[in-house]
Scaffold this motif. Sequence first.
Motif, mmCIF file in Angstrom:
data_model
loop_
_atom_site.group_PDB
_atom_site.id
_atom_site.type_symbol
_atom_site.label_atom_id
_atom_site.label_comp_id
_atom_site.label_asym_id
_atom_site.label_seq_id
_atom_site.Cartn_x
_atom_site.Cartn_y
_atom_site.Cartn_z
ATOM 1 N N LEU A 161 4.014 11.963 14.974
ATOM 2 C CA LEU A 161 4.081 10.529 14.747
ATOM 3 C C LEU A 161 2.661 9.982 14.730
ATOM 4 O O LEU A 161 2.045 9.754 15.759
ATOM 5 N N THR A 162 2.111 9.860 13.529
ATOM 6 C CA THR A 162 0.766 9.327 13.360
ATOM 7 C C THR A 162 0.834 8.171 12.378
ATOM 8 O O THR A 162 1.782 8.037 11.616
ATOM 9 N N ALA A 163 -0.166 7.353 12.406
ATOM 10 C CA ALA A 163 -0.201 6.201 11.513
ATOM 11 C C ALA A 163 -1.452 6.247 10.659
ATOM 12 O O ALA A 163 -2.441 6.889 11.001
ATOM 13 N N ALA A 164 -1.375 5.562 9.553
ATOM 14 C CA ALA A 164 -2.527 5.454 8.660
ATOM 15 C C ALA A 164 -3.567 4.539 9.295
ATOM 16 O O ALA A 164 -3.250 3.661 10.095
ATOM 17 N N THR A 165 -4.809 4.739 8.928
ATOM 18 C CA THR A 165 -5.892 3.909 9.449
ATOM 19 C C THR A 165 -6.212 2.784 8.473
ATOM 20 O O THR A 165 -5.767 2.791 7.334
ATOM 21 N N LEU A 166 -7.004 1.849 8.926
ATOM 22 C CA LEU A 166 -7.395 0.711 8.095
ATOM 23 C C LEU A 166 -8.579 1.132 7.228
ATOM 24 O O LEU A 166 -9.741 0.883 7.534
ATOM 25 N N SER A 167 -8.252 1.843 6.135
ATOM 26 C CA SER A 167 -9.239 2.306 5.163
ATOM 27 C C SER A 167 -8.529 2.371 3.813
ATOM 28 O O SER A 167 -7.321 2.183 3.737
ATOM 29 N N ALA A 214 3.265 2.365 7.488
ATOM 30 C CA ALA A 214 2.052 3.059 7.918
ATOM 31 C C ALA A 214 2.401 4.269 8.781
ATOM 32 O O ALA A 214 1.823 5.346 8.623
ATOM 33 N N PHE A 215 3.361 4.093 9.686
ATOM 34 C CA PHE A 215 3.803 5.228 10.494
ATOM 35 C C PHE A 215 4.500 6.279 9.641
ATOM 36 O O PHE A 215 4.250 7.473 9.780
ATOM 37 N N LEU A 216 5.372 5.835 8.756
ATOM 38 C CA LEU A 216 6.119 6.764 7.905
ATOM 39 C C LEU A 216 5.171 7.518 6.969
ATOM 40 O O LEU A 216 5.234 8.741 6.858
ATOM 41 N N GLY A 217 4.289 6.798 6.304
ATOM 42 C CA GLY A 217 3.336 7.431 5.395
ATOM 43 C C GLY A 217 2.364 8.340 6.116
ATOM 44 O O GLY A 217 2.056 9.437 5.642
ATOM 45 N N GLY A 218 1.869 7.906 7.285
ATOM 46 C CA GLY A 218 0.956 8.746 8.052
ATOM 47 C C GLY A 218 1.626 10.020 8.541
ATOM 48 O O GLY A 218 1.025 11.099 8.533
ATOM 49 N N SER A 219 2.889 9.906 8.953
ATOM 50 C CA SER A 219 3.615 11.090 9.419
ATOM 51 C C SER A 219 3.902 12.059 8.279
ATOM 52 O O SER A 219 3.762 13.279 8.439
ATOM 53 N N ILE A 220 4.283 11.541 7.121
ATOM 54 C CA ILE A 220 4.534 12.397 5.961
ATOM 55 C C ILE A 220 3.236 13.060 5.503
ATOM 56 O O ILE A 220 3.208 14.250 5.170
ATOM 57 N N PHE A 221 2.134 12.317 5.505
ATOM 58 C CA PHE A 221 0.845 12.867 5.110
ATOM 59 C C PHE A 221 0.403 13.976 6.061
ATOM 60 O O PHE A 221 -0.089 15.011 5.634
ATOM 61 N N THR A 222 0.605 13.768 7.372
ATOM 62 C CA THR A 222 0.277 14.799 8.354
ATOM 63 C C THR A 222 1.160 16.024 8.178
ATOM 64 O O THR A 222 0.689 17.160 8.295
ATOM 65 N N LEU A 223 2.435 15.815 7.863
ATOM 66 C CA LEU A 223 3.349 16.932 7.624
ATOM 67 C C LEU A 223 2.901 17.749 6.422
ATOM 68 O O LEU A 223 2.914 18.980 6.455
ATOM 69 N N LEU A 224 2.483 17.073 5.357
ATOM 70 C CA LEU A 224 2.029 17.789 4.170
ATOM 71 C C LEU A 224 0.707 18.511 4.401
ATOM 72 O O LEU A 224 0.466 19.571 3.832
ATOM 73 N N GLN A 225 -0.167 17.938 5.230
ATOM 74 C CA GLN A 225 -1.467 18.561 5.490
ATOM 75 C C GLN A 225 -1.374 19.742 6.449
ATOM 76 O O GLN A 225 -1.963 20.789 6.200
ATOM 77 N N PRO A 268 -7.944 5.080 1.776
ATOM 78 C CA PRO A 268 -6.901 6.119 1.749
ATOM 79 C C PRO A 268 -5.747 5.809 2.707
ATOM 80 O O PRO A 268 -4.583 6.085 2.405
ATOM 81 N N GLY A 269 -6.064 5.224 3.859
ATOM 82 C CA GLY A 269 -5.017 4.846 4.806
ATOM 83 C C GLY A 269 -4.107 3.771 4.243
ATOM 84 O O GLY A 269 -2.889 3.786 4.454
ATOM 85 N N LEU A 270 -4.693 2.815 3.520
ATOM 86 C CA LEU A 270 -3.889 1.769 2.888
ATOM 87 C C LEU A 270 -2.994 2.359 1.810
ATOM 88 O O LEU A 270 -1.825 1.979 1.688
ATOM 89 N N PHE A 271 -3.505 3.316 1.046
ATOM 90 C CA PHE A 271 -2.708 3.971 0.018
ATOM 91 C C PHE A 271 -1.510 4.692 0.629
ATOM 92 O O PHE A 271 -0.382 4.569 0.151
ATOM 93 N N VAL A 272 -1.747 5.424 1.711
ATOM 94 C CA VAL A 272 -0.673 6.134 2.402
ATOM 95 C C VAL A 272 0.319 5.137 2.988
ATOM 96 O O VAL A 272 1.536 5.337 2.931
ATOM 97 N N ALA A 273 -0.168 4.027 3.547
ATOM 98 C CA ALA A 273 0.711 3.016 4.128
ATOM 99 C C ALA A 273 1.553 2.320 3.061
ATOM 100 O O ALA A 273 2.715 1.987 3.304
ATOM 101 N N VAL A 274 0.995 2.095 1.887
ATOM 102 C CA VAL A 274 1.759 1.478 0.795
ATOM 103 C C VAL A 274 2.880 2.412 0.345
ATOM 104 O O VAL A 274 4.020 1.977 0.144
#
Length: 90
Positions: free
Chosen positions: A57-63, A40-51, A65-71
């Motif tokens: 250092l951000t994490a995905a939320t419990l939603s 979740a941290f890795l996916g959230g950070s990569i997603f923030t970097l791309l956006q 799209p957040g679950l997709f990024v965390a997976v």
Amino acid sequence: MNIIAWAILGILAGAIGKAIYPGSQGGGILSTMILGIIGAFLGGSIFTLLQTGQIQLTAATLSIPGLFVAVIGSIIAIYLWGLFTNRRSV
């Protein structure tokens, strides 16, 4: 996000990531949850970097799209964990 949501997101993302990733990873529920939370941290950070183009250092939320990024992040974490633990002797 509170600790219970982190645990739920970690279990879901880790379990889905382990199911998608080929091969046998081993480990129990605790390792699945830890890999999912790291994912979740890795996916959230990569997603923030791309956006935004910034490393944060951000994490995905419990939603959904957040679950997709965390997976996606947990699959990357499983891959990296396999690189570190499967050292072969020549």
